[in-house]
Design a protein around this motif. Structure first.
Motif, PDB file in Angstrom:
ATOM      1  N   GLN A 294       0.839  -1.210   0.000  1.00 13.93           N
ATOM      2  CA  GLN A 294       0.000   0.000   0.000  1.00 13.93           C
ATOM      3  C   GLN A 294       0.869   1.252   0.000  1.00 13.93           C
ATOM      4  O   GLN A 294       0.655   2.188  -0.782  1.00 13.93           O
ATOM      5  CB  GLN A 294      -0.906  -0.008   1.241  1.00 13.93           C
TER       6      GLN A 294
ATOM      7  N   LEU B 174       2.607   1.811  -3.397  1.00 14.31           N
ATOM      8  CA  LEU B 174       1.650   2.273  -4.424  1.00 14.31           C
ATOM      9  C   LEU B 174       1.352   3.754  -4.227  1.00 14.31           C
ATOM     10  O   LEU B 174       1.387   4.551  -5.172  1.00 14.31           O
ATOM     11  CB  LEU B 174       0.351   1.465  -4.323  1.00 14.31           C
ATOM     12  N   GLU B 175       1.095   4.111  -2.963  1.00 17.13           N
ATOM     13  CA  GLU B 175       0.751   5.516  -2.698  1.00 17.13           C
ATOM     14  C   GLU B 175       1.942   6.409  -3.010  1.00 17.13           C
ATOM     15  O   GLU B 175       1.799   7.488  -3.579  1.00 17.13           O
ATOM     16  CB  GLU B 175       0.328   5.675  -1.236  1.00 17.13           C
TER      17      GLU B 175
ATOM     18  N   GLU C 169       4.257   5.900  -5.202  1.00 21.68           N
ATOM     19  CA  GLU C 169       4.411   5.997  -6.660  1.00 21.68           C
ATOM     20  C   GLU C 169       3.415   7.011  -7.231  1.00 21.68           C
ATOM     21  O   GLU C 169       3.783   7.885  -8.020  1.00 21.68           O
ATOM     22  CB  GLU C 169       4.152   4.626  -7.286  1.00 21.68           C
ATOM     23  N   ILE C 170       2.167   6.927  -6.765  1.00 25.39           N
ATOM     24  CA  ILE C 170       1.139   7.837  -7.291  1.00 25.39           C
ATOM     25  C   ILE C 170       1.488   9.269  -6.911  1.00 25.39           C
ATOM     26  O   ILE C 170       1.409  10.186  -7.734  1.00 25.39           O
ATOM     27  CB  ILE C 170      -0.255   7.448  -6.750  1.00 25.39           C
TER      28      ILE C 170
ATOM     29  N   ASN D 269       4.334  10.459  -9.109  1.00 22.97           N
ATOM     30  CA  ASN D 269       3.933  10.688 -10.514  1.00 22.97           C
ATOM     31  C   ASN D 269       2.920  11.812 -10.640  1.00 22.97           C
ATOM     32  O   ASN D 269       2.758  12.413 -11.708  1.00 22.97           O
ATOM     33  CB  ASN D 269       3.304   9.414 -11.106  1.00 22.97           C
ATOM     34  N   HIS D 270       2.196  12.040  -9.535  1.00 24.54           N
ATOM     35  CA  HIS D 270       1.082  12.987  -9.650  1.00 24.54           C
ATOM     36  C   HIS D 270       1.081  13.886  -8.414  1.00 24.54           C
ATOM     37  O   HIS D 270       0.194  13.813  -7.580  1.00 24.54           O
ATOM     38  CB  HIS D 270      -0.232  12.180  -9.716  1.00 24.54           C
TER      39      HIS D 270
ATOM     40  N   GLU E 130      -4.835  20.874  -8.318  1.00 25.16           N
ATOM     41  CA  GLU E 130      -5.130  19.456  -8.510  1.00 25.16           C
ATOM     42  C   GLU E 130      -4.586  18.620  -7.361  1.00 25.16           C
ATOM     43  O   GLU E 130      -3.505  18.906  -6.848  1.00 25.16           O
ATOM     44  CB  GLU E 130      -4.454  18.981  -9.808  1.00 25.16           C
ATOM     45  N   LYS E 131      -5.350  17.631  -6.995  1.00 20.35           N
ATOM     46  CA  LYS E 131      -4.878  16.718  -5.951  1.00 20.35           C
ATOM     47  C   LYS E 131      -4.764  15.333  -6.538  1.00 20.35           C
ATOM     48  O   LYS E 131      -5.535  14.954  -7.412  1.00 20.35           O
ATOM     49  CB  LYS E 131      -5.860  16.722  -4.789  1.00 20.35           C
TER      50      LYS E 131
ATOM     51  N   PRO F 147      -4.991  11.207  -6.719  1.00 26.07           N
ATOM     52  CA  PRO F 147      -6.087  10.306  -6.350  1.00 26.07           C
ATOM     53  C   PRO F 147      -5.991   9.797  -4.910  1.00 26.07           C
ATOM     54  O   PRO F 147      -6.997   9.684  -4.215  1.00 26.07           O
ATOM     55  CB  PRO F 147      -5.947   9.148  -7.332  1.00 26.07           C
ATOM     56  N   VAL F 148      -4.783   9.557  -4.443  1.00 30.18           N
ATOM     57  CA  VAL F 148      -4.633   8.999  -3.089  1.00 30.18           C
ATOM     58  C   VAL F 148      -5.120  10.019  -2.054  1.00 30.18           C
ATOM     59  O   VAL F 148      -5.867   9.701  -1.141  1.00 30.18           O
ATOM     60  CB  VAL F 148      -3.155   8.624  -2.826  1.00 30.18           C
TER      61      VAL F 148
ATOM     62  N   LEU G 289      -7.223  12.419  -2.562  1.00 23.79           N
ATOM     63  CA  LEU G 289      -8.685  12.561  -2.677  1.00 23.79           C
ATOM     64  C   LEU G 289      -9.377  11.400  -1.980  1.00 23.79           C
ATOM     65  O   LEU G 289     -10.373  11.582  -1.270  1.00 23.79           O
ATOM     66  CB  LEU G 289      -9.085  12.598  -4.147  1.00 23.79           C
TER      67      LEU G 289
ATOM     68  N   ILE H 104      -5.689  -1.902  -1.377  1.00 29.40           N
ATOM     69  CA  ILE H 104      -4.609  -2.023  -2.362  1.00 29.40           C
ATOM     70  C   ILE H 104      -5.196  -2.067  -3.764  1.00 29.40           C
ATOM     71  O   ILE H 104      -4.739  -1.383  -4.678  1.00 29.40           O
ATOM     72  CB  ILE H 104      -3.750  -3.261  -2.061  1.00 29.40           C
TER      73      ILE H 104
ATOM     74  N   LEU I 281     -11.198  13.859 -11.583  1.00 27.78           N
ATOM     75  CA  LEU I 281     -10.513  14.008 -10.286  1.00 27.78           C
ATOM     76  C   LEU I 281     -10.697  15.408  -9.742  1.00 27.78           C
ATOM     77  O   LEU I 281     -11.022  15.600  -8.569  1.00 27.78           O
ATOM     78  CB  LEU I 281      -9.013  13.759 -10.465  1.00 27.78           C
ATOM     79  N   ASN I 282     -10.522  16.399 -10.623  1.00 27.97           N
ATOM     80  CA  ASN I 282     -10.662  17.781 -10.160  1.00 27.97           C
ATOM     81  C   ASN I 282     -12.083  18.057  -9.690  1.00 27.97           C
ATOM     82  O   ASN I 282     -12.310  18.734  -8.687  1.00 27.97           O
ATOM     83  CB  ASN I 282     -10.282  18.757 -11.288  1.00 27.97           C
TER      84      ASN I 282
ATOM     85  N   ILE J  45     -15.623  17.736  -2.852  1.00 31.59           N
ATOM     86  CA  ILE J  45     -15.188  17.496  -1.468  1.00 31.59           C
ATOM     87  C   ILE J  45     -15.157  18.815  -0.703  1.00 31.59           C
ATOM     88  O   ILE J  45     -15.616  18.908   0.443  1.00 31.59           O
ATOM     89  CB  ILE J  45     -13.792  16.821  -1.455  1.00 31.59           C
TER      90      ILE J  45
END
Lengths: 115, 32, 86
Positions: free
Chosen positions: A23, A26-27, A29-30, A33-34, A40-41, A43-44, A46, C18, C37-38, C44
Motif C-alpha cells: 500500500q 503504491l501511494e 508511486e502515485i 507521478n502525480h 489538482e490533488k 487520487p490517493v 482525494l 490495495i 478528479l478535479n 469534497i
C-alpha cells in the motif's frame, strides 16, 4: 500444536506488514507521478479526504440525533409539568373562589400552540 | 448523494431549531 | 472464530484498499480522468463547507437544549410552589 499456532501467527503478521508495504509503495508511486499542485490533488489524497468526509458526516449525524432526542425529552417534560401546574392552579381557584380575568388572546394562542 | 444528505439534515435541523424557539416562547407566554 | 473473522476482515480490508489504489495508479495520466478528479476535489470542498454549516446548526441546537433545560427547571419550581399553596 502451539508451535503450529505460533508459526501461523508469524505468517499472518508477515502478510499484514507485506500488505502495508505494498500500500505504501503504491501511494508513494502515485504521489511522485502525480504531485499535489494548487488546483489538482492526486487520487490517493482525494481518496483519503473522501473517507475523512464520510466519517465526519457520520459523527455529525450521530451527534445531531443525540441532541434532537434530548430536546424531545425536555419538551415532553416541560409540557407535562406545565399541564400539571395549570391543573393545580384551577383546583386552587375552585377552592378559593378567586375571580380571575379570562385568559387574553395571547395566552389562548400560546396554550393552543403548546397543546 | 452525500451532499444532498447533508443539505436535507441541515434544513431539518434548522426547522427543528425554529420550532423549539417557538415552543420556548409559547411556554413562557403560558407561564405569565 | 470471532477473532479469526476479525483477522479475515482486517486482511480483506487491506487487500481491498490495495486494489483501489492500484486502480488509481494510472488515473493521473489520463486527461479526461483528470477532470473527473478535479471535479471530485471541488465536490469534497463543497461537502466540507456544508458539514461546517451543519455543525454550526448542531451547536445552535445545543444552546436551545440548555435554554429548554432552564425553562424546565423553572417550571418544576413553579409547580412545587403551586403544590405548596395547594
Amino acid at each position: 500444536m502451539e508451535a503450529e499456532v505460533d508459526k501461523l501467527e508469524l505468517m499472518f503478521q508477515k502478510a499484514d506488514s507485506d500488505l502495508d508495504y505494498i500500500q505504501y509503495r503504491l501511494e508513494y508511486e502515485i504521489k511522485t507521478n502525480h504531485p499535489d499542485s494548487a488546483g489538482e490533488k492526486n487520487p490517493v489524497t482525494l481518496l483519503k479526504e473522501l473517507s475523512a468526509i464520510k466519517s465526519r458526516y457520520q459523527t455529525l449525524c450521530d451527534h445531531y440525533k443525540r441532541v434532537a432526542t434530548e430536546q424531545k425529552e425536555i419538551k415532553t417534560r416541560i409540557s407535562t409539568t406545565l399541564n400539571k401546574t395549570m391543573t393545580r392552579i384551577q383546583e386552587l381557584q375552585k377552592l378559593t373562589d378567586v375571580e380571575l380575568l379570562p385568559p387574553t388572546e395571547e395566552e389562548k394562542t400560546a396554550t393552543e400552540q403548546l397543546k | 448523494a452525500l451532499k444532498d444528505d447533508v443539505n436535507i439534515l441541515h434544513d431539518k435541523a434548522r426547522l427543528e431549531s425554529q420550532e423549539s424557539i417557538g415552543f420556548i416562547k409559547a411556554t413562557k407566554e403560558s407561564m405569565k | 472464530t470471532s477473532e479469526l473473522e476479525q483477522l479475515y476482515s482486517h486482511v480483506n480490508e487491506k487487500i481491498g484498499n490495495i486494489k483501489k489504489t492500484l486502480s488509481l495508479r494510472n488515473l493521473g495520466q489520463d486527461p479526461t480522468l483528470k477532470t473527473v478528479l478535479n471535479k471530485i476535489g471541488d465536490e469534497i470542498i463543497i461537502v466540507n463547507e456544508l458539514l461546517n454549516k451543519f455543525e454550526l446548526e448542531i451547536r445552535y441546537q445545543e444552546q436551545i437544549s440548555s435554554s429548554l433545560k432552564e425553562l424546565s427547571d423553572l417550571l418544576e419550581e413553579d409547580y412545587k410552589d403551586v403544590e405548596h399553596l395547594n
